[in-house]
Design an enzyme around this catalytic site. Structure first.
Site, PDB file in Angstrom:
ATOM      1  N   SER A  24     -30.630 -29.931  51.598  1.00  0.00           N
ATOM      2  CA  SER A  24     -29.840 -30.395  52.749  1.00  0.00           C
ATOM      3  C   SER A  24     -28.410 -29.887  52.753  1.00  0.00           C
ATOM      4  O   SER A  24     -27.603 -30.348  53.564  1.00  0.00           O
ATOM      5  CB  SER A  24     -29.828 -31.929  52.771  1.00  0.00           C
ATOM      6  OG  SER A  24     -31.127 -32.438  52.949  1.00  0.00           O
ATOM      7  N   GLU A  45       0.782  -1.222   0.000  1.00  0.00           N
ATOM      8  CA  GLU A  45       0.000   0.000   0.000  1.00  0.00           C
ATOM      9  C   GLU A  45       0.825   1.289   0.000  1.00  0.00           C
ATOM     10  O   GLU A  45       0.420   2.278  -0.594  1.00  0.00           O
ATOM     11  CB  GLU A  45      -0.919   0.025   1.240  1.00  0.00           C
ATOM     12  CG  GLU A  45      -2.041  -0.987   1.208  1.00  0.00           C
ATOM     13  CD  GLU A  45      -3.173  -0.569   0.289  1.00  0.00           C
ATOM     14  OE1 GLU A  45      -3.076   0.488  -0.348  1.00  0.00           O
ATOM     15  OE2 GLU A  45      -4.161  -1.309   0.201  1.00  0.00           O
TER      16      GLU A  45
END
Length: 699
Positions: free
Chosen positions: A345, A85
């Site tokens: 329990s 680029e």
């Protein structure tokens, strides 16, 4: 031909004009201030304990735009990007005259615009403006903006802006989101083929989307590879090998782990862009898979929740609120680690621990498991049968109900509630109703987090610990816990010794786990909570709407998940610690004669009716204002605690929080000057071994 020459001549003249304007330093002070990285709308991310991505949320503009630093991206990406680029990126000041002239010449030769000559900085300017360049005026403004960016930011800042804003198809922006979506991994280690695809996609992100146009994506990628080889970034052999790789045409899903905890973290700190949790990504992934696999064997809407914590550090390592957040059949959006349910329990170990702490009995002391009526309350066992005379060890391992209720009557329901609160749990009682004996069988509300918090204290020898899912640097605070013990070290170890004697499924090659099951009334909730020397694991199963699941018990549903979780944690676990010498001596030998049978109220000595030892003031569970100083230099109460009692036979002895205070006293009152606020357990013992106790909150 005339049209071609006119187009080329016009583009060349425009390029020269732009260069001229830029060189003379055109006044661009009227341009708005360029946005910084901190000003960008980024995706909120949730990270695990090692900064690995658990989950991300789309940005305010509905983009996957994940934060990323340059050091977190493979350096090959930037070498290939600049080669393709902007070769002179580190040399120009925002625009490249040579690139503009080259663009004009290419357009002249081809009769069309081949490349625009834009630098990376100019592309960043376009991305920030979010407007295409379709006219010379827009190109000119873009060039001015590029010069402005170069003046305001470093080259590294500009590269980072590109890495955050480059488009990669759909609502994907930025290198990190693209790498996770197209390759299923973070961009820290990329192959040449992957790198080239990331360089190629932003030039035409929609036309080259791998999931829609894989052939176009492959052609664009290979052009980048050829350019990289020509620039010396790759060898020709590396480029050829990369070009031969296929392009994957299916998207990877964005990471979506610990969704309930991620959602909660964002709700707790809505302004934070990054949330750092104590969750371990690999463990979380494994347990979510386990929850999904187990839930497939259960009819909808039955759900499952798992919580794992390191009780040494207080870190919550995994939290599965439901098998699948998006499963509407199982109400997956409900986080069942935080939902308040009946614990069945699972509180019995704490009742036994209080009994051991107060000297009511020892693991080998006998207790009667027979039909009983305690003030109108008539508990029955789960199987509707009774075992007769059993030891406390057997009673707890068999989870018998009648012995647990008798012990709770002896130690006091308010004391159990107070100890749970010390652990950091938040028991929920029906408004206006004092805690009664039914809480021994689950007659109150607790969450899976509450149970994990309480059992973590048990695992630590009674010392409470603040469990948290938020790391020290995530902006949250650890929840406060009491400085007082939940249980004495001796009592905690004796309970753990009993619970580790239960059957150990799938653990023949591992250290034993101390665990307890629970089944709420009507099969509404199934529980299992266990711990070893490092981890505490809690499991819940049931329907989120609270309706029954016939036949589902803690033993049948939750225990298998509990032990599979411990297997996932690994066979090399930390064993349960050795207990204090005073506790280990009572683990298996015959108990002293006075404790051969538990010392319950109905068989304490031969006192006449009305002579029963009992505390008359203050009442159990009272909150007393003793005037503790509020400043930081003193924590002394301004007045003592006075405890009055009646009955029993002197002389009397006193315990406060399990520690002897006075012995041999004849007066029927205790005057004690506390030095710290908070919960205090006060026990009175008479000459015949009878006891009475209360728990009060001192302020």
């Amino acid at each position: 031909m005339t049209r071609r020459w006119l187009a080329a001549a016009g583009l060349g003249a425009a390029a020269l004009s732009l260069c001229l304007f830029a060189k003379v330093g055109h006044d661009y002070a009227s341009l708005p201030v360029p946005p910084r990285v901190a000003d960008l709308s980024l995706s909120v991310v949730v990270l695990d304990r090692n900064d690995r991505l658990l989950r991300a949320f789309t940005s305010h503009d509905d983009k996957w735009r994940l934060p990323v630093e340059l050091a977190e991206i493979d350096p090959l990406y930037f070498r290939m990007l600049l080669a393709f680029e902007d070769k002179r990126f580190f040399e120009h000041g925002g625009f490249d005259p040579r690139a503009l002239i080259r663009s004009a010449l290419q357009s002249l030769r081809n009769g069309r615009i081949v490349s625009g000559g834009s630098t990376l900085t100019m592309q960043v300017a376009r991305l920030l403006e979010e407007q295409p360049t379709k006219s010379l005026q827009r190109k000119y403004e873009q060039l001015l903006r590029a010069i402005q960016l170069e003046a305001a930011f470093s080259k590294e800042d500009i590269l980072r802006l590109y890495a955050l804003r480059a488009p990669f198809g759909g609502n994907l922006e930025g290198v990190r989101a693209a790498s996770l979506t197209w390759f299923g991994k973070e961009p820290g280690r990329l192959t040449p083929a992957e790198t080239a695809l990331l360089v190629a996609l932003p030039q035409s992100p929609e036309a080259r989307r791998p999931d829609r146009f894989p052939e176009r994506a492959r052609e664009a990628r290979n052009r980048v590879l050829r350019r990289a080889a020509a620039a010396g970034v790759l060898s020709r052999e590396e480029a050829a090998s990369a070009a031969a790789e296929p392009v994957r045409s299916v998207r990877y899903a964005m990471p979506f782990l610990a969704p309930h905890e991620s959602r909660q973290a964002r709700a707790d700190s809505p302004q934070s862009p990054v949330h750092r949790l104590t969750i371990d990504l690999e463990l979380q992934r494994a347990l979510e898979a386990l929850a999904r696999r187990k839930s497939e064997t259960m009819p909808a809407p039955v759900s499952l929740a798992i919580l794992v914590a390191d009780h040494q550090s207080g870190d919550i390592l995994a939290s599965v609120g439901a098998p699948d957040l998006l499963d509407t059949r199982r109400q997956g959006h409900v986080d069942m680690t935080r939902a308040t349910r009946s614990p069945g329990s699972t509180l019995k170990p704490f009742i036994y621990g209080l009994a051991f702490e107060e000297g009511i009995g020892l693991p080998e002391s006998f207790i009667e498991d027979r039909a009983t009526n305690i003030g109108g309350y008539q508990p029955t066992n789960f199987d509707q049968s009774y075992q007769g005379t059993v030891t406390l060890r057997e009673a707890l391992q068999l989870s018998l109900n009648t012995p647990a209720v008798k012990l709770l009557e002896a130690v006091g329901p308010a004391r159990l509630i107070a100890r749970l609160k010390r652990a950091g749990a938040n028991p929920v009682m029906e408004k206006g109703i004092a805690p009664g004996l039914a809480i021994s069988l689950g007659g109150l509300g607790l969450s899976l987090r509450d149970l994990t918090q309480a059992y973590a204290a048990m695992a630590r020898g009674g010392e409470p610990v603040a469990l948290s899912v938020c790391r020290a640097d995530c902006g949250g605070d650890r929840p406060p816990v009491s400085s007082a013990r939940v249980l004495s070290e001796k009592a905690s170890w004796l309970v753990g010794d009993i619970l580790s004697g239960l059957p150990q499924p799938q653990s023949a090659e591992t250290h034993h786990v101390a665990y307890k099951t629970g089944t709420a009334y009507g099969y509404r909730d199934a529980w299992a909570v266990g711990y070893d020397g490092r981890y505490v694991v809690a499991i819940w199963s049931g329907r989120p709407d609270g309706t029954p699941v016939p036949g589902a018990t803690g033993a049948s549903v939750a225990v298998p998940v509990l032990f599979e979780t411990f297997q996932i944690l690994g066979p090399d676990r930390v064993p349960l610690p050795d207990g204090p010498a005073e506790a280990m001596g009572f683990a298996g030998r015959q108990v002293p004669e006075p404790l051969r049978f538990v010392r319950l109220p109905q068989n304490r000595g031969t006192m006449r009716t009305g002579d029963t030892l009992q505390i008359s003031y203050p009442p159990d569970g009272a909150e007393l204002d003793l005037g503790f100083a509020q400043d930081s230099t003193s924590n002394q109460a301004s007045q003592p605690l006075v405890v009055k009692f009646k009955g029993g036979a002197g002389p009397y002895s006193f315990l406060v929080n399990g520690h002897p205070l006075h012995t041999g006293q004849r007066e029927r009152q205790l005057i004690w000057q506390p030095d710290t606020p908070g919960f205090a357990d006060v026990t009175v013992l008479d000459a015949n071994g009878n006891s009475a106790g209360i728990t009060v909150l001192l302020r």
